[in-house]
Write an enzyme that holds these catalytic residues in place. Structure first.
Site, PDB file in Angstrom:
ATOM      1  N   LYS A 184       0.751  -1.157  -0.292  1.00  0.00           N
ATOM      2  CA  LYS A 184      -0.266  -0.104   0.010  1.00  0.00           C
ATOM      3  C   LYS A 184       0.769   1.191  -0.003  1.00  0.00           C
ATOM      4  O   LYS A 184       2.012   1.245   0.155  1.00  0.00           O
ATOM      5  CB  LYS A 184      -0.998  -0.058   1.272  1.00  0.00           C
ATOM      6  CG  LYS A 184      -2.042  -1.154   1.217  1.00  0.00           C
ATOM      7  CD  LYS A 184      -2.842  -1.254   0.080  1.00  0.00           C
ATOM      8  CE  LYS A 184      -3.650  -2.295  -0.019  1.00  0.00           C
ATOM      9  NZ  LYS A 184      -3.078  -3.778  -0.466  1.00  0.00           N
TER      10      LYS A 184
HETATM   11  C1  LIG Z   1      -9.631  -3.314  -1.850  1.00  0.00           C
HETATM   12  C2  LIG Z   1      -9.033  -4.070  -0.670  1.00  0.00           C
HETATM   13  N1  LIG Z   1      -9.613  -4.332   0.557  1.00  0.00           N
HETATM   14  C3  LIG Z   1      -9.306  -4.998   1.345  1.00  0.00           C
HETATM   15  C4  LIG Z   1      -7.936  -5.287   1.391  1.00  0.00           C
HETATM   16  C5  LIG Z   1      -7.434  -5.967   2.389  1.00  0.00           C
HETATM   17  O1  LIG Z   1      -6.435  -5.309   3.265  1.00  0.00           O
HETATM   18  P1  LIG Z   1      -5.363  -6.080   4.349  1.00  0.00           P
HETATM   19  O2  LIG Z   1      -4.505  -6.699   3.483  1.00  0.00           O
HETATM   20  O3  LIG Z   1      -4.631  -5.104   5.131  1.00  0.00           O
HETATM   21  O4  LIG Z   1      -6.374  -7.049   5.058  1.00  0.00           O
HETATM   22  C6  LIG Z   1      -7.053  -5.292   0.146  1.00  0.00           C
HETATM   23  C7  LIG Z   1      -5.849  -5.628   0.249  1.00  0.00           C
HETATM   24  O5  LIG Z   1      -5.154  -5.860  -0.759  1.00  0.00           O
HETATM   25  C8  LIG Z   1      -7.791  -4.528  -0.894  1.00  0.00           C
HETATM   26  O6  LIG Z   1      -7.020  -4.295  -2.079  1.00  0.00           O
END
Ligand SMILES: Cc1ncc(COP(=O)(O)O)c(C=O)c1O
Length: 372
Positions: A184
């Protein structure tokens, strides 16, 4: 040969590494003062009038946001058909039903015009994704939510530092969830945060992320409900604090590099470009569409050829209805054709703050050559 160019890479500086060393030496490793400081810094970044709580991931944050919004069995939640699977999985994990709405080809965000037709008596919430860092139309989104009495859980996993008319995503709105995964725009290794204007919800998030524990007035531990174990560590929080300090600089560089891609691809018809957005776009990813079928080439073959030329190409994402779990539930990719197309044709080109302008030139040159 030039060094391999991945599609993304976090920028961790020596200062951050030294600060992590200090946390390790402090003996305070789990959630402590650094977590509090990280939450304070995020709240300040978001303008100072929000409650922010951090947790181990956006996935954990989205799930607890939905639970605090009262989503449960048989409720319906509107989700874009193009996103990472987590966006729908969190709904399914609460035994609620994700209702997929198609996206817009240009912005790759949920097509809000299609939301009213997806609303039923069971719809409780809408969960838009600010895809690749491009904010959805917030006036239209919150207008729809107000008209239909829906909660909004913004999946802002891609959108830390994104802005709408100079207001950061997460500085307003219902429940806004960020991700700090290493891919990110800023990272805390793994990590996530929820921003809310509701102090009671923030207190519930503290309980959800740590066993449902609440201390009574005398300071004794009590358990209010069977909570999760998704509290962030102070080590992760320290990384996050340093990254947040550099976030606006990172995002400025991302926008410059995205601008270079637009220059390099000017007049080239071999790819479908993403929407340009405005200065509020944080360019979490730079994605183009390639009609692999028409070219008689598979996407994995394209990725392999590009990798052999030293360039990493990502795929974000297959459409959610195309995934086995959702197919088996009876969802059909054809029902959301734009997301289905993007799912088949999308490729993520390298974009991260430490990249040089020449790297963009090289990616575009190789891509054009491979597709010749
Ligand atoms: C659109 C979206 N939502 C949620 C997530 C979940 O994030 P995390 O890996 O911090 O749980 C991601 C992860 O890539 C994502 O791209």
């Amino acid at each position: 040969m030039k060094p391999f160019l991945p599609f993304t890479r976090p920028s961790i500086d020596a200062e951050s590494i030294a600060a992590v060393g200090e946390v390790l030496r402090s003996g305070q490793l789990a959630s402590g003062p650094k977590v509090q400081a990280f939450e304070g810094a995020l709240a300040e970044y978001l303008g100072g009038n929000r409650q922010v709580r951090v947790m181990t991931s956006a996935t954990a944050g989205l799930e607890m946001a939905l639970e605090v919004a009262g989503i449960g069995p048989d409720d319906e939640v509107i989700v874009p058909a193009m996103s990472f699977a987590a966006s729908a999985n969190v709904v399914a994990r609460l035994r609620a039903k994700p209702v997929f709405v198609d996206i817009d080809l240009d912005t790759r965000n949920i097509n809000l015009d299609r939301v009213p037709a997806a609303i039923t008596a069971k719809t409780r919430a809408i969960m838009p994704v600010h895809f690749a860092g491009l904010p959805v139309d917030m006036d239209a989104l919150y207008g729809l939510a107000a008209d239909h009495g829906l909660r909004v859980v913004e999946d802002a996993a891609h959108a830390i530092g994104s802005r709408v008319a100079d207001r950061p995503i997460g500085s307003f709105g219902d429940l806004v969830v960020f991700s700090f995964h290493p891919n990110k725009n800023m990272t805390s290794i793994e990590g996530g945060a929820i921003s809310t204007g509701d102090a009671l919800a923030a207190e519930l998030f503290e309980q959800y992320r740590f066993h449902g524990i609440k201390r009574n007035a005398a300071g004794e531990v009590d358990v209010m409900f069977p909570g999760a174990k998704s509290n962030l560590t102070d080590i992760a929080a320290q990384v996050g604090i340093d990254q947040l300090r550099r976030l606006d600089g990172f995002n400025l560089r991302r926008r410059e590099l995205a601008g270079r891609y637009f220059e390099e691809f000017e007049g080239y018809s071999g790819v479908v470009m993403p929407a340009r957005g405005d200065a509020g776009h944080s360019w979490h990813m730079f994605q183009v569409l390639i009609d692999f079928q028409a070219r008689g080439m598979t996407r994995p073959a394209f990725q392999k050829i590009m990798a052999d030329r030293g360039i990493g190409i990502g795929v974000h994402y297959p459409s959610i209805p195309s995934l086995k779990y959702y197919r088996d539930l009876g969802y059909r990719d054809e029902d959301t054709p734009v997301a289905a197309r993007v799912g088949r044709e999308t490729v993520t080109l390298p974009l991260f703050p430490a990249m040089q302008d020449e790297d963009v030139t090289r990616v575009c040159r190789e891509l054009r050559d491979v597709l010749k």
